[in-house]
Motif scaffolding. Sequence first.
Motif, short mmCIF file in Angstrom:
data_model
loop_
_atom_site.label_atom_id
_atom_site.label_comp_id
_atom_site.label_asym_id
_atom_site.label_seq_id
_atom_site.Cartn_x
_atom_site.Cartn_y
_atom_site.Cartn_z
N GLU A 1 0.83 -1.21 0.00
CA GLU A 1 0.00 0.00 0.00
C GLU A 1 0.86 1.26 0.00
N ARG A 2 1.96 1.25 0.76
CA ARG A 2 2.87 2.41 0.76
C ARG A 2 3.48 2.61 -0.62
N CYS A 3 3.91 1.52 -1.26
CA CYS A 3 4.48 1.62 -2.61
C CYS A 3 3.45 2.20 -3.58
N GLU A 4 2.22 1.75 -3.49
CA GLU A 4 1.17 2.26 -4.39
C GLU A 4 0.90 3.73 -4.12
N ALA A 5 0.88 4.15 -2.87
CA ALA A 5 0.65 5.55 -2.54
C ALA A 5 1.77 6.43 -3.10
N TRP B 1 6.07 13.77 -8.23
CA TRP B 1 7.47 13.78 -8.66
C TRP B 1 8.10 12.40 -8.71
N VAL B 2 7.32 11.36 -8.56
CA VAL B 2 7.86 10.00 -8.58
C VAL B 2 7.69 9.39 -9.97
N ASP B 3 8.81 8.95 -10.54
CA ASP B 3 8.78 8.29 -11.85
C ASP B 3 8.62 6.79 -11.72
N GLU B 4 9.27 6.23 -10.71
CA GLU B 4 9.27 4.78 -10.53
C GLU B 4 9.48 4.45 -9.07
N VAL B 5 8.86 3.37 -8.60
CA VAL B 5 9.04 2.90 -7.23
C VAL B 5 9.79 1.57 -7.31
N VAL B 6 10.83 1.43 -6.48
CA VAL B 6 11.59 0.18 -6.40
C VAL B 6 11.20 -0.46 -5.07
N PRO B 7 10.24 -1.38 -5.11
CA PRO B 7 9.71 -1.95 -3.86
C PRO B 7 10.73 -2.68 -3.00
N GLU B 8 11.71 -3.30 -3.61
CA GLU B 8 12.68 -4.10 -2.85
C GLU B 8 14.00 -3.34 -2.66
N ALA B 9 13.91 -2.06 -2.38
CA ALA B 9 15.11 -1.25 -2.17
C ALA B 9 15.83 -1.69 -0.90
N PRO B 10 17.16 -1.67 -0.93
CA PRO B 10 17.90 -2.05 0.28
C PRO B 10 17.85 -0.93 1.31
N TRP B 11 18.14 -1.27 2.55
CA TRP B 11 18.15 -0.27 3.62
C TRP B 11 19.33 0.68 3.43
#
Length: 123
Positions: A5-9, A15-25
């Motif tokens: 849900e956070r990724c979808e929001a 200003w967001v072009d792309e979301v990388v859901p599995e980003a490292p810490w």
Amino acid sequence: MDHAERCEAVRHCRWVDEVVPEAPWVITEEFLQKHQIDYVAHDEDPYVSAGIDDVYGYCKSQGKFLPTRRTPGVSTSELLERIVSRYRARGFDKKLRKMGHAELAAEGSDWDDSRPGSPGPAR
């Protein structure tokens, strides 16, 4: 919200072009290059991880870090208190029933002090 849900929001932010859901810490040069990331936005506080003083240190040192700011006057705790208070006052019951979720209504719930034999709300 859960992670999906956070990724979808975030995906819907202007200003967001792309979301990388599995980003490292810990954000590294390799990660930024692999995903062609121009900027990383997060609050300014340093986040310590195993052997690292700030997981966003690399981004900051490269000028690729955009600090986010909290909105003055907006408190997550206060919003939650208002939601719980309205729920307990049965402010959402009608809408919940209309949406087909009568089982979520406050009336008749375990804490409902108007229910016979109920222990009442936790205090």
